[in-house]
Write a protein that holds these residues in place. Structure first.
Motif, PDB file in Angstrom:
ATOM      1  N   GLU A 115       0.902  -1.322  -0.087  1.00 30.61           N
ATOM      2  CA  GLU A 115      -0.043  -0.058  -0.082  1.00 30.61           C
ATOM      3  C   GLU A 115       0.841   1.200  -0.061  1.00 30.61           C
ATOM      4  N   ALA A 116       2.102   1.118   0.835  1.00 30.37           N
ATOM      5  CA  ALA A 116       2.985   2.488   0.632  1.00 30.37           C
ATOM      6  C   ALA A 116       3.536   2.625  -0.641  1.00 30.37           C
ATOM      7  N   ARG A 118       1.844   1.774  -3.449  1.00 31.74           N
ATOM      8  CA  ARG A 118       0.771   2.309  -4.240  1.00 31.74           C
ATOM      9  C   ARG A 118       0.128   3.869  -4.168  1.00 31.74           C
ATOM     10  N   SER A 119       0.497   4.227  -2.728  1.00 34.37           N
ATOM     11  CA  SER A 119       0.146   5.602  -2.308  1.00 34.37           C
ATOM     12  C   SER A 119       1.455   6.567  -2.809  1.00 34.37           C
ATOM     13  N   GLU A 120       2.455   6.292  -2.869  1.00 30.92           N
ATOM     14  CA  GLU A 120       3.434   7.106  -3.400  1.00 30.92           C
ATOM     15  C   GLU A 120       3.135   7.302  -4.985  1.00 30.92           C
ATOM     16  N   ARG A 122       0.306   7.027  -6.490  1.00 29.82           N
ATOM     17  CA  ARG A 122      -0.723   7.732  -6.840  1.00 29.82           C
ATOM     18  C   ARG A 122      -0.639   9.057  -6.660  1.00 29.82           C
ATOM     19  N   LYS A 123       0.386   9.449  -5.464  1.00 26.40           N
ATOM     20  CA  LYS A 123       0.727  11.184  -5.494  1.00 26.40           C
ATOM     21  C   LYS A 123       1.659  11.496  -6.662  1.00 26.40           C
ATOM     22  N   GLU A 126      -0.959  11.832  -9.732  1.00 24.00           N
ATOM     23  CA  GLU A 126      -1.923  12.965  -9.584  1.00 24.00           C
ATOM     24  C   GLU A 126      -1.254  14.271  -9.785  1.00 24.00           C
ATOM     25  N   TYR A 151      10.834   0.757  -4.894  1.00 22.96           N
ATOM     26  CA  TYR A 151       9.708  -0.131  -4.679  1.00 22.96           C
ATOM     27  C   TYR A 151       9.854  -1.104  -5.878  1.00 22.96           C
ATOM     28  N   MET A 162      -4.544   2.769 -11.929  1.00 21.27           N
ATOM     29  CA  MET A 162      -4.200   3.962 -11.139  1.00 21.27           C
ATOM     30  C   MET A 162      -4.109   5.287 -11.857  1.00 21.27           C
ATOM     31  N   SER A 166      -5.952   8.480 -11.417  1.00 21.36           N
ATOM     32  CA  SER A 166      -5.378   9.776 -10.868  1.00 21.36           C
ATOM     33  C   SER A 166      -5.893  10.739 -11.919  1.00 21.36           C
TER      34      SER A 166
END
Length: 506
Positions: A115-116, A118-120, A122-123, A126, A151, A162, A166
């Motif tokens: 998840e970490a 994926r979060s990076e 996504r940011k 976006e 990663y 994703m 975004s």
């Protein structure tokens, strides 16, 4: 939908050259030692080493049964370890593979695609979607960010979904920002663009999408009227000021591709943004159309002037021959050794001039304007376009692209004097709307071929002294309007220097 090969997502080639095998997949002594330490089963050592080298290359773990057979074969030959294709398939489903993956992650210092990660991603996506529209570009930014943070890369289809999400999220934020920046009255004007006129059975939306016609005075007038109409849609400022141009350009292109019915079916706030983007794009395009038509019209005037100049030279070809002959006669009179009286020599020369006044006039014109100057023939060709050009100038804002303001001042000067029909024009003009005085002190922008036509002076003088300011006048001829001469010269130089700057939303 893009494929992995169309993006920066790493993949393996089906056919790998020997050079690439040696360069990419040759195991080092440290890697061999690492595998020997953590793989107790000899038959799985080639599998673990192959998985290690493929992960180094790709950034994610693959099933060995799906990779080109040449890779494990080459690695096995390098270290002289046995392997079979059946072992590779068995390894993919073996529990030991999971343990090997953990060891390889630690050895390569990469983090799992959790998840970490994926979060990076996504940011990063976006943020990239704010300045990019192509989904491949957005996806590549996410891939590069994951690689930078070390990663493991998720599956390609997961990253692609994703990227789409975004872009949708960022675009919706743009729609909301732009829509909120547009006043309610302006939104109503935009909505009215889609209404069908009961008489013409057409909407104003079609007028926004209209392309320019041929370069004619009528078409220039029509473009000016269209520009005035677009400006009347009540945009107090640019609602796209904080939006990157690539986003605005995409919105404008999308809006232009839609008819009134299709764009009316789009939900808010996107519909409002598309309407505003089309208005702004149409405004810029209309200004470009006007300028382009003016440039083409000036080019045609110059071409016709050159044609008339060539015809003029052809008609006076005999005069040129006669001038050469007379020059020889003047020489003979001046150096006549039989005649001692200088007054008689001078009288003979003067008689020669008196007999040929047309040659004197031709020589005077030739000396003043030069042998290759067609500009003196432009005024008659320009007269029927004069009103349209002034009408266009009054709708455009000209800004110098450098610190030199001379040509901008000349445009303002010609614009202020557009109603003047006199032979003489003071070099100081007062704008009746603002009360600001415009001075023609700096004449450096005037080319040599225009100098005599604009100033009436044979000697060039770029800067005018303050003491001569009040009494200075510009002259051309008794039958000419001086502001027309200045305007032709100005427009000719605008075409060359390209100083037009467009303020889309004043």
């Amino acid at each position: 939908m893009p494929t992995p090969q169309e993006t920066a997502y790493p993949t393996l080639k089906k056919q790998i050259s020997k050079h690439d095998l040696e360069r990419i997949y040759s195991p080092s002594a440290l890697e061999v030692a690492f595998v020997e330490k953590h793989s107790r089963t000899p038959q799985y050592r080639v599998c673990m080493l192959t998985l290690l080298k493929c992960t180094q290359r790709l950034g994610y773990f693959v099933f060995l049964s799906r990779i080109p057979s040449g890779i494990p074969k080459y690695i096995a030959e390098c270290i002289d370890w046995p392997y079979t294709a059946e072992v590779l398939e068995k390894y993919d489903n073996a529990r030991v593979r999971t343990d090997h993956i953990k060891k390889i992650r630690s050895y390569l210092n990469i983090n799992s695609a959790g998840e970490a990660a994926r979060s990076e991603a996504r940011k990063a996506m976006e943020k990239a979607a704010f300045t990019k529209e192509d989904i491949v570009d957005i996806l590549n930014v996410g891939i590069e960010e994951l690689i930078r943070l070390r990663y493991e890369l998720p599956r390609f289809d997961s990253l692609l979904r994703m990227a789409y999400k975004s872009r949708r999220k960022t675009n919706y934020g743009i729609y909301t920002t732009v829509s909120n920046a547009i006043p309610e009255s302006t939104r109503n004007h935009l909505e009215n663009l889609l209404k069908i006129d009961p008489e013409t059975k057409r909407s104003s939306w079609n007028q926004l999408r209209q392309e320019p016609g041929k370069v004619t005075i009528k078409e220039i007038d029509a473009a000016i009227e269209r520009l005035q109409w677009i400006r009347s849609l009540d945009f107090p400022f640019d609602p796209f000021a904080s939006i990157p141009y690539v986003k605005f350009r995409h919105l404008a292109m999308e809006a232009k591709s839609l008819n009134a019915n299709r764009i009316d079916s789009i939900a808010l706030p996107k519909k409002t943004v598309l309407l505003a983007a089309m208005v702004k794009s149409a405004l810029a395009r209309t200004i470009d159309d006007i300028v382009n038509m003016m440039v083409k019209k000036i080019r045609k005037i110059h071409y016709a002037g050159k044609t008339r100049f060539e015809e003029y030279l052809e008609r006076n070809r005999n005069n040129t021959d006669r001038i050469v002959t007379n020059y020889k006669t003047i020489h003979d009179h001046a150096y006549n050794g039989a005649e001692k009286d200088p007054n008689k020599k001078l009288a003979a020369i003067q008689m020669l001039f008196d007999k040929n006044p047309e040659l004197v006039e031709f020589s005077t014109q030739h000396a003043v304007y030069g042998s290759k100057n067609h500009c003196r023939f432009l005024l008659p060709l320009f007269r029927h376009s004069r009103a349209a050009f002034f009408k266009a100038l009054n709708q455009l804002e000209f800004v110098s692209s450098s610190s030199d303001q001379a040509l901008s001042q000349a445009i303002a000067f010609a614009r202020i004097n557009h109603k003047s029909r006199s032979q003489w024009i003071s070099r100081e003009a007062v704008d009746p709307d603002t009360g600001i005085s415009v001075f023609m002190n700096d004449l450096s922008w005037i080319p040599d071929k225009w100098w005599y036509l604009v100033t009436g002076e044979k000697r060039r003088q770029n800067a005018l002294k303050p003491s001569t300011v009040v009494n200075l006048r510009f002259a051309f001829s008794r039958n000419s309007s001086m502001n027309s001469i200045v305007l032709i010269c100005v427009l000719s130089e605008v075409k060359i220097l390209a100083i037009l700057a467009i303020n889309l939303f004043p």
